[in-house]
Design an enzyme around this catalytic site. Structure first.
Site, PDB file in Angstrom:
ATOM      1  N   GLU A   1       0.824  -1.213   0.000  1.00 37.24           N
ATOM      2  CA  GLU A   1       0.000   0.000   0.000  1.00 37.24           C
ATOM      3  C   GLU A   1       0.856   1.260   0.000  1.00 37.24           C
ATOM      4  OE1 GLU A   1      -2.960  -0.048   3.130  1.00 37.24           O
ATOM      5  OE2 GLU A   1      -3.450   2.052   2.810  1.00 37.24           O
TER       6      GLU A   1
ATOM      7  N   HIS B   1      -1.803  10.315  -0.735  1.00 37.76           N
ATOM      8  CA  HIS B   1      -2.104   8.982  -1.224  1.00 37.76           C
ATOM      9  C   HIS B   1      -2.183   8.958  -2.745  1.00 37.76           C
ATOM     10  CE1 HIS B   1      -3.405   5.554   1.240  1.00 37.76           C
ATOM     11  NE2 HIS B   1      -3.785   5.048   0.095  1.00 37.76           N
TER      12      HIS B   1
ATOM     13  N   ASP C   1       4.474 -14.456  11.575  1.00 33.83           N
ATOM     14  CA  ASP C   1       3.105 -14.868  11.269  1.00 33.83           C
ATOM     15  C   ASP C   1       2.183 -13.665  11.492  1.00 33.83           C
ATOM     16  OD1 ASP C   1       0.524 -15.898  11.319  1.00 33.83           O
ATOM     17  OD2 ASP C   1       1.122 -17.767  12.307  1.00 33.83           O
TER      18      ASP C   1
ATOM     19  N   LYS D   1      -7.099  -0.669  11.693  1.00 34.60           N
ATOM     20  CA  LYS D   1      -6.479  -1.156  10.455  1.00 34.60           C
ATOM     21  C   LYS D   1      -5.244  -0.319  10.136  1.00 34.60           C
ATOM     22  CE  LYS D   1      -5.829  -1.472   5.790  1.00 34.60           C
ATOM     23  NZ  LYS D   1      -4.981  -0.612   4.954  1.00 34.60           N
TER      24      LYS D   1
HETATM   25  P1  NAD Z   1       9.947 -22.965  16.196  1.00 34.40           P
HETATM   26  O1  NAD Z   1       9.437 -24.239  16.766  1.00 34.40           O
HETATM   27  O2  NAD Z   1      10.504 -22.982  14.814  1.00 34.40           O
HETATM   28  O3  NAD Z   1      11.062 -22.350  17.159  1.00 34.40           O
HETATM   29  C1  NAD Z   1      10.942 -22.305  18.537  1.00 34.40           C
HETATM   30  C2  NAD Z   1      12.001 -23.198  19.184  1.00 34.40           C
HETATM   31  O4  NAD Z   1      13.300 -22.660  18.932  1.00 34.40           O
HETATM   32  C3  NAD Z   1      11.864 -23.221  20.689  1.00 34.40           C
HETATM   33  O5  NAD Z   1      10.959 -24.236  21.046  1.00 34.40           O
HETATM   34  C4  NAD Z   1      13.298 -23.487  21.159  1.00 34.40           C
HETATM   35  O6  NAD Z   1      13.516 -24.869  21.336  1.00 34.40           O
HETATM   36  C5  NAD Z   1      14.178 -23.009  19.998  1.00 34.40           C
HETATM   37  N1  NAD Z   1      14.968 -21.801  20.303  1.00 34.40           N
HETATM   38  C6  NAD Z   1      16.262 -21.591  19.970  1.00 34.40           C
HETATM   39  N2  NAD Z   1      16.675 -20.374  20.391  1.00 34.40           N
HETATM   40  C7  NAD Z   1      15.631 -19.773  21.000  1.00 34.40           C
HETATM   41  C8  NAD Z   1      15.441 -18.514  21.642  1.00 34.40           C
HETATM   42  N3  NAD Z   1      16.412 -17.596  21.746  1.00 34.40           N
HETATM   43  N4  NAD Z   1      14.212 -18.229  22.134  1.00 34.40           N
HETATM   44  C9  NAD Z   1      13.208 -19.112  22.034  1.00 34.40           C
HETATM   45  N5  NAD Z   1      13.339 -20.339  21.467  1.00 34.40           N
HETATM   46  C10 NAD Z   1      14.541 -20.681  20.945  1.00 34.40           C
HETATM   47  O7  NAD Z   1       8.870 -21.818  16.180  1.00 34.40           O
HETATM   48  P2  NAD Z   1       7.751 -21.295  17.174  1.00 34.40           P
HETATM   49  O8  NAD Z   1       8.089 -19.888  17.453  1.00 34.40           O
HETATM   50  O9  NAD Z   1       7.510 -22.194  18.336  1.00 34.40           O
HETATM   51  O10 NAD Z   1       6.442 -21.351  16.238  1.00 34.40           O
HETATM   52  C11 NAD Z   1       6.218 -20.377  15.261  1.00 34.40           C
HETATM   53  C12 NAD Z   1       5.543 -20.956  14.047  1.00 34.40           C
HETATM   54  O11 NAD Z   1       4.327 -21.597  14.418  1.00 34.40           O
HETATM   55  C13 NAD Z   1       5.169 -19.912  13.056  1.00 34.40           C
HETATM   56  O12 NAD Z   1       5.664 -20.306  11.796  1.00 34.40           O
HETATM   57  C14 NAD Z   1       3.633 -19.928  13.059  1.00 34.40           C
HETATM   58  O13 NAD Z   1       3.133 -19.584  11.794  1.00 34.40           O
HETATM   59  C15 NAD Z   1       3.336 -21.329  13.418  1.00 34.40           C
HETATM   60  N6  NAD Z   1       2.016 -21.651  13.986  1.00 34.40           N
HETATM   61  C16 NAD Z   1       1.149 -20.696  14.427  1.00 34.40           C
HETATM   62  C17 NAD Z   1      -0.069 -21.052  14.992  1.00 34.40           C
HETATM   63  C18 NAD Z   1      -0.978 -19.981  15.531  1.00 34.40           C
HETATM   64  O14 NAD Z   1      -0.578 -18.845  15.607  1.00 34.40           O
HETATM   65  N7  NAD Z   1      -2.218 -20.274  15.923  1.00 34.40           N
HETATM   66  C19 NAD Z   1      -0.402 -22.401  15.100  1.00 34.40           C
HETATM   67  C20 NAD Z   1       0.495 -23.357  14.650  1.00 34.40           C
HETATM   68  C21 NAD Z   1       1.726 -22.987  14.114  1.00 34.40           C
END
Ligand code: NAD
Length: 420
Positions: free
Chosen positions: A82, A372, A275, A259
């Protein structure tokens, strides 16, 4: 009729998938090329990110300048289609500098994992769950030693009885400090792992085990004092206060108000590979907790300056998810220079406030169309086929004539070409 039932589509290499789609949709060679030609997100990475990949999609990255947040200078990469958003954010950030820029705070990165327990006496089950909180936390933390070693992990358990159309239920919340992750995978894994223990404790039947995007323990906050003279005087202050009052009183206006905030916040979420649906869902649900309300507030201080604040859940990560996979997201995070997910969320809150202030200021004064429309005119000129210098020439004429329309853009371009 061609069929969309394509057996084993997911197993095909990208080229063959694209071939199938081309056949289905009669794509020309050059159209296939548009899809297949990747930029900085290589096809093999894209192909591992989601299913059934046939290409990548590009959007502009614009840099919002002038941001001074908690005394630190930031350049803000924004990915958005946008026009005007990046310029508006930069402009608002420039005005905020007069009184020291943005100040931020947060609750820290705690997410909620929900476990739904049916077929139980919810009140008794609630007490039993709370009684054995430590055991549940321990089980959850066994799933993610990495997170625990970083100082995160499951820190608390909450439980509440819920009446539903399918009867009484117990809803258990795992409160998980996810450190620098968005946390959905981490939390979902924990919620699934503790489910059998919760069934044993409650004698009930567990159904859903999933993160909540209403991240009320992961709030980011920011405020700024906008100097009344720097923003255009008392009239502008009154205009913004009136615009805010309108949003506070009217959900039709409030939706657009919020928004505009998300224009800034989602653009950073996308730029950093986060996300953005999770962030959007959380923001609007938070806004609706006591009737749908603005995520920002405005008031006047005793010197007549405008004080803006913002508070909303922002669940974003600097590790994990696609942030760790998409090379463009990594470079954008480097430009931002944030040290943690918490810092990223606070920067996003500040940009959301800047974006909102810019929109209200424009709306309350000259209206948003002037700024705009010249950007819109650029898009029209490009769609009409203008190349190089022609773009600016077409824009200049459209803006001067105040006829910013696609048909006029084509005519003007033809005229320019005829004149040589
Ligand atoms: P992930 O599992 O890829 O990473 C998280 C993991 O990274 C942690 O569990 C930890 O073991 C490790 N890690 C390493 N260094 C870290 C640090 N400094 N801090 C924290 N963890 C560290 O990702 P995630 O963040 O658990 O999940 C995100 C993904 O889940 C996104 O892609 C999202 O789209 C998806 N998702 C979203 C939903 C929802 O929002 N409802 C549902 C399902 C999946």
């Amino acid at each position: 009729m061609k069929s969309s039932r394509i057996e084993g589509f997911y197993r095909l290499p990208v080229e063959e998938r694209l071939e199938k789609v081309a056949e289905f949709a009669n794509l020309k060679e050059e159209e296939k090329e548009i899809l297949f030609k990747t930029g900085s997100l290589p096809m093999d990475i894209a192909n591992r990110m989601i299913e059934n990949v046939i290409g990548t999609f590009e959007l502009p990255i614009g840099i919002a300048t002038n941001f001074l947040i908690d005394g630190k200078e930031y350049l803000i990469p924004m990915v958005i289609e946008e026009p005007s958003v990046v310029a508006a954010a930069s402009n608002a950030a420039k005005m905020a500098r007069f009184k020291g820029g943005f100040k931020t705070s947060s609750t820290g990165p705690r997410m909620i994992g929900q476990i739904q327990v049916a077929k139980t006496n919810p009140h008794l089950a609630r007490l039993k769950v709370l009684e054995r909180k430590d055991e549940i936390i321990e089980k959850a933390n066994e799933q993610d030693p990495m997170l625990v070693s970083l100082g995160g992990g499951c820190v608390d358990v909450e439980a509440r009885a819920l009446q539903t159309i399918e009867g009484d239920m117990l809803i258990v919340h795992l409160i998980v400090d996810v450190r620098d992750a968005m946390g959905a995978n981490a939390v979902n894994t924990m919620a699934e792992a503790v489910a059998p223990l919760i069934e044993k404790i409650t004698g009930g039947r567990v159904y859903l085990r999933i993160i909540s995007n209403l991240a009320t323990y992961r709030l980011a906050r920011a405020y700024a004092i906008f100097d009344k003279d720097a923003i255009g005087g008392e009239e502008v202050v009154e205009g913004v206060l009136n615009a805010y009052a309108f949003a506070l009183a009217d959900p039709y206006r409030c939706t657009t108000h919020n928004k505009g905030i998300m224009n800034g916040i989602s653009a950073i979420a996308i730029a950093t590979g986060n996300d953005f649906r999770a962030v959007e869902a959380g923001a609007h649900a938070y806004a609706a907790m006591n009737g749908y309300k603005p995520l920002t507030t405005y008031e006047k201080d005793r010197n007549g300056n405008l004080v803006g604040t913002i508070e909303l859940p922002i669940a974003v990560g600097t590790v994990g998810g696609s942030t760790s996979v998409n090379p463009i997201a990594k470079v954008n995070l480097k430009i931002l220079g944030v040290k943690s997910a918490d810092e990223l969320s606070r920067v996003m809150a500040a940009v959301g406030l800047a974006q909102n202030f810019a929109a209200l200021r424009a709306l309350a004064t000259e209206g948003i169309q002037r700024g705009h429309m010249s950007l819109h005119a650029r898009n029209l000129a490009i769609s009409a086929g203008a190349k190089g210098d022609e773009v600016e020439k077409v824009v200049e004429i459209l803006v001067k004539e105040r006829r910013i329309r696609a048909d006029r853009a084509r005519e003007v371009l033809e005229e320019i070409r005829r004149r040589g």
